[in-house]
Design an enzyme around this catalytic site. Structure first.
Site, mmCIF file in Angstrom:
data_model
loop_
_atom_site.group_PDB
_atom_site.id
_atom_site.type_symbol
_atom_site.label_atom_id
_atom_site.label_comp_id
_atom_site.label_asym_id
_atom_site.label_seq_id
_atom_site.Cartn_x
_atom_site.Cartn_y
_atom_site.Cartn_z
ATOM 1 N N LYS A 178 0.778 -1.289 -0.012
ATOM 2 C CA LYS A 178 -0.061 -0.092 -0.011
ATOM 3 C C LYS A 178 0.938 1.569 0.175
ATOM 4 O O LYS A 178 1.448 1.640 0.847
ATOM 5 C CB LYS A 178 -0.917 0.050 1.324
ATOM 6 C CG LYS A 178 -2.382 0.622 1.242
ATOM 7 C CD LYS A 178 -1.995 2.122 0.783
ATOM 8 C CE LYS A 178 -1.775 3.086 2.086
ATOM 9 N NZ LYS A 178 -1.637 4.590 1.441
ATOM 10 N N GLY A 231 6.415 5.035 8.510
ATOM 11 C CA GLY A 231 5.652 6.351 8.366
ATOM 12 C C GLY A 231 5.870 6.815 9.931
ATOM 13 O O GLY A 231 6.825 6.849 10.547
ATOM 14 N N GLU A 253 9.213 1.110 11.353
ATOM 15 C CA GLU A 253 10.181 2.248 10.523
ATOM 16 C C GLU A 253 9.608 3.431 10.948
ATOM 17 O O GLU A 253 8.800 3.951 9.954
ATOM 18 C CB GLU A 253 10.672 1.914 9.593
ATOM 19 C CG GLU A 253 11.222 0.511 9.313
ATOM 20 C CD GLU A 253 12.797 0.199 9.725
ATOM 21 O OE1 GLU A 253 13.258 1.159 10.574
ATOM 22 O OE2 GLU A 253 13.296 -0.686 9.440
ATOM 23 N N CYS A 287 13.542 10.239 7.293
ATOM 24 C CA CYS A 287 13.397 9.889 8.585
ATOM 25 C C CYS A 287 14.687 9.798 9.460
ATOM 26 O O CYS A 287 14.706 10.210 10.481
ATOM 27 C CB CYS A 287 12.898 8.522 8.498
ATOM 28 S SG CYS A 287 13.842 7.218 7.569
ATOM 29 N N GLU A 386 10.222 16.194 15.292
ATOM 30 C CA GLU A 386 10.366 16.117 13.882
ATOM 31 C C GLU A 386 9.855 16.990 13.004
ATOM 32 O O GLU A 386 8.724 17.199 12.764
ATOM 33 C CB GLU A 386 10.227 14.449 13.591
ATOM 34 C CG GLU A 386 10.533 14.216 12.173
ATOM 35 C CD GLU A 386 10.158 12.857 11.717
ATOM 36 O OE1 GLU A 386 9.253 12.718 11.978
ATOM 37 O OE2 GLU A 386 10.766 11.805 11.245
HETATM 38 P P1 NAD Z 1 1.944 8.518 7.497
HETATM 39 O O1 NAD Z 1 2.178 7.576 8.888
HETATM 40 O O2 NAD Z 1 1.151 9.614 7.600
HETATM 41 O O3 NAD Z 1 1.929 7.592 6.431
HETATM 42 C C1 NAD Z 1 2.585 6.557 6.089
HETATM 43 C C2 NAD Z 1 1.623 5.262 5.135
HETATM 44 O O4 NAD Z 1 0.817 4.971 6.013
HETATM 45 C C3 NAD Z 1 1.116 6.006 3.976
HETATM 46 O O5 NAD Z 1 1.028 4.967 2.995
HETATM 47 C C4 NAD Z 1 -0.447 6.142 4.703
HETATM 48 O O6 NAD Z 1 -1.462 6.047 3.675
HETATM 49 C C5 NAD Z 1 -0.607 5.082 5.511
HETATM 50 N N1 NAD Z 1 -1.450 5.322 6.549
HETATM 51 C C6 NAD Z 1 -2.040 6.453 7.223
HETATM 52 N N2 NAD Z 1 -3.179 6.128 8.109
HETATM 53 C C7 NAD Z 1 -3.055 4.708 8.143
HETATM 54 C C8 NAD Z 1 -3.872 3.924 8.883
HETATM 55 N N3 NAD Z 1 -4.842 4.240 9.855
HETATM 56 N N4 NAD Z 1 -3.567 2.436 8.606
HETATM 57 C C9 NAD Z 1 -2.769 2.147 7.976
HETATM 58 N N5 NAD Z 1 -1.956 2.989 7.080
HETATM 59 C C10 NAD Z 1 -2.045 4.080 7.299
HETATM 60 O O7 NAD Z 1 3.479 9.113 7.558
HETATM 61 P P2 NAD Z 1 3.843 10.344 6.581
HETATM 62 O O8 NAD Z 1 3.652 11.563 7.073
HETATM 63 O O9 NAD Z 1 3.368 10.242 5.053
HETATM 64 O O10 NAD Z 1 5.501 10.052 6.481
HETATM 65 C C11 NAD Z 1 6.557 10.512 7.115
HETATM 66 C C12 NAD Z 1 6.762 9.812 8.411
HETATM 67 O O11 NAD Z 1 7.283 8.504 8.052
HETATM 68 C C13 NAD Z 1 7.958 10.504 9.340
HETATM 69 O O12 NAD Z 1 7.666 10.461 10.565
HETATM 70 C C14 NAD Z 1 9.180 10.037 8.841
HETATM 71 O O13 NAD Z 1 10.168 9.812 9.838
HETATM 72 C C15 NAD Z 1 8.635 8.490 8.788
HETATM 73 N N6 NAD Z 1 9.412 7.805 7.820
HETATM 74 C C16 NAD Z 1 10.481 6.805 8.515
HETATM 75 C C17 NAD Z 1 11.290 5.964 8.047
HETATM 76 C C18 NAD Z 1 12.162 5.113 8.484
HETATM 77 O O14 NAD Z 1 12.747 4.294 7.784
HETATM 78 N N7 NAD Z 1 12.123 4.765 9.825
HETATM 79 C C19 NAD Z 1 11.299 6.109 6.440
HETATM 80 C C20 NAD Z 1 10.688 7.295 5.791
HETATM 81 C C21 NAD Z 1 9.833 7.776 6.419
#
Ligand code: NAD
Length: 484
Positions: A178, A231, A253, A287, A386
């Site tokens: 997804k 995320g 992650e 991240c 962050e």
């Molecule tokens: P987010 O959590 O809003 O979204 C990430 C993914 O989760 C998207 O595909 C989104 O559609 C999905 N999602 C959202 N709500 C959901 C739910 N209720 N159930 C299941 N899936 C759901 O994150 P974002 O704002 O898009 O990304 C940024 C964040 O991701 C930052 O905090 C960043 O640090 C983190 N990140 C971490 C890493 C890592 O490897 N540690 C890498 C990249 C980004």
């Protein structure tokens, strides 16, 4: 729209493109100018049901019968297919994520390298024989979980798909991916390339859509045996709670507020590019961005002056102009970053330097000038939260103990960098830092295919990348045979 023949408005299930079950779409915008780029499928729970069923059928059929070596060779062919399309994938990423072309191309090459690494590793993970009771032979087997769910964000789609889907496929799982609603074109293009490279139908299914719809349906699905989520912390907690309902393992992650520690004896010439690049790469939407630079007081002014010079040279502009910094992903993300910059102004934090916006930048793009703030107190919100934008804070420290206290003093624990010529200190500090990865006299924001990666505390748990990921994407079976 692309020389890779994928359907940007479809879902990819059982090796074929089709419209989403609900027939609805979502708009995708180009962050460099705010224009409509494409309409993507708004995947629904019914699409997730179909994707999980297709993945299970692949496990019960053509994908499940392959030997580990055969799976590895499929991954190697996928790697070659990605590499052959690296320019096109970088172009899609530039349009979709707003990532400068060079950075997107590096991501495509990294995706190919993940597939090469995991393709080569597929038949290298072995069980053990166990000295047990007389008359027995006992051993362990590494087996796939089954159907694995992969939820990825918009900031590094290709790299995250490579490390997560690549390792899962190598271990013989079948995947439902997804991608993020803000950017998912390279995820869709990848599905097409994988199929053309010979990945059996159903081994990889891609359902774009909203997190609270397609994402939540995937996390709640009883047919999913493992979840890998990348995320935000808030959504990560929801994913873990959903996984608990089905008693399945989950890799999280999540975010970070990663520091680089610059001791007085550091080689500043060597450190400088890493100090700045690790903060502004992908417009700070990384991240493992080094968003905090901790500097020993005696060198503080020196580091500040040198970083400020670099900042003043940074140029921000449209992704395809391939400058130092592209736009942020969305108007919303820009608002968040501007809110933090307003907070910095209101609390009297000094703006030490900013980059400049190139004349080619459209007024309707989501641009923010990279900003260096100094000095910043370690407890200030800008030093704790962050920001996910091109903003770095410089924090002074007195001695080693002070540096460690500050470095460990946030809710996160993802990555850290240490700059020192003192080998004993490097080892001591690396051992004391509370995080998942430490770089000494270098820093790899997002890099390191071979290096296990993941966080502690609010940055998550479980490890991806490197050989270690293969343990997470498999389960262990013990067999004890009584033979007299
Ligand atoms: P987010 O959590 O809003 O979204 C990430 C993914 O989760 C998207 O595909 C989104 O559609 C999905 N999602 C959202 N709500 C959901 C739910 N209720 N159930 C299941 N899936 C759901 O994150 P974002 O704002 O898009 O990304 C940024 C964040 O991701 C930052 O905090 C960043 O640090 C983190 N990140 C971490 C890493 C890592 O490897 N540690 C890498 C990249 C980004």
């Amino acid at each position: 729209m692309s020389s890779i023949p994928f359907d940007s408005s479809g879902v990819f299930i059982a090796g074929a493109w089709r419209a989403g079950a609900g027939g609805e779409t979502l708009p995708l915008f180009n962050p460099s100018d705010g224009t409509l780029l494409a309409q993507i499928a708004r995947g629904a729970a019914a699409d997730i049901d179909a994707a999980v069923a297709a993945a299970q059928a692949a496990l019960d059929g053509a994908w499940g019968v392959l030997t580990a070596g055969e799976r590895g060779r499929v991954l190697l062919r996928m790697s070659a297919a990605v590499l052959a399309q690296a320019d096109e994938l970088a172009r899609l990423e530039a349009l979709d994520v707003g990532k400068p072309f060079k950075q997107g191309r590096a991501d495509a090459v990294a995706l190919a390298r993940y597939l090469e690494f995991y393709g080569g590793a597929a038949d290298k993970l072995m069980g053990e024989t166990i000295p047990f009771a007389n008359g027995y032979t006992a051993f362990t087997l590494r087996e796939p979980h089954g159907v694995t769910g992969h939820i990825v964000p918009w900031n590094y789609p290709m790299q995250i798909i490579g490390r997560s889907v690549g390792a899962a496929l190598a271990m013989g799982n079948a995947c439902v991916l997804k991608p993020a609603e803000e950017a998912c074109l390279t995820a869709l293009a990848f599905a097409q390339l994988a199929a053309e490279a010979g990945l059996p139908s159903g081994a990889l299914n891609v359902v774009p859509g909203l997190g609270e719809e397609a994402g939540a349906a995937l996390t709640a699905h009883a047919g999913v045996a493992h979840l890998a989520f990348t995320g935000s912390v808030a959504v990560g907690r929801l994913v873990q709670a959903a996984a608990a309902q089905n008693t399945i393992p989950v890799t999280l992650e999540l975010g970070g507020k990663s520091p680089q520690l610059v001791f007085a004896d550091a080689d500043l010439d060597a450190a400088l590019p890493y100090l700045v690049n690790a903060g502004i790469q992908n417009a700070g939407q990384t991240c493992s961005a080094a968003s905090r630079i901790l500097v020993q007081r005696s060198r503080f002014e020196d580091v500040l002056a040198r970083m400020a010079v670099r900042y003043r040279g940074l140029r921000v502009g449209p992704a395809l102009a391939d400058l130092d910094v592209g736009p942020l992903i969305s108007a919303r993300q820009r608002e968040i970053v501007e809110h933090y910059l307003a907070l910095a102004r209101d609390s009297g934090l000094g703006v030490a330097a900013q980059g400049s916006t190139d004349s080619s930048a459209s007024a309707s793009g989501f641009f923010v000038r990279p900003t260096l703030l100094a000095p910043v107190n370690h407890s200030h919100r800008l030093a704790q939260e962050e920001i996910f934008g091109p903003v770095q804070v410089l924090i002074p420290f007195d001695d080693e103990a002070d540096a460690i206290r500050i470095a460990n003093g946030t809710a996160y624990g993802l990555v850290a960098g240490v700059w020192t010529r003192d080998g004993s200190r490097a080892l001591r500090v690396a051992r004391t830092l509370k995080c998942g990865q430490v770089f000494v006299n270098n820093y790899g924001a997002g890099g390191g295919i071979e290096l296990p990666f993941g966080g502690v505390k609010s940055s998550g748990h479980g490890r991806e990348k490197g050989f270690e990921a293969l343990y997470g994407f498999s389960t262990l079976k013990t067999v004890a045979i009584q033979h007299g």
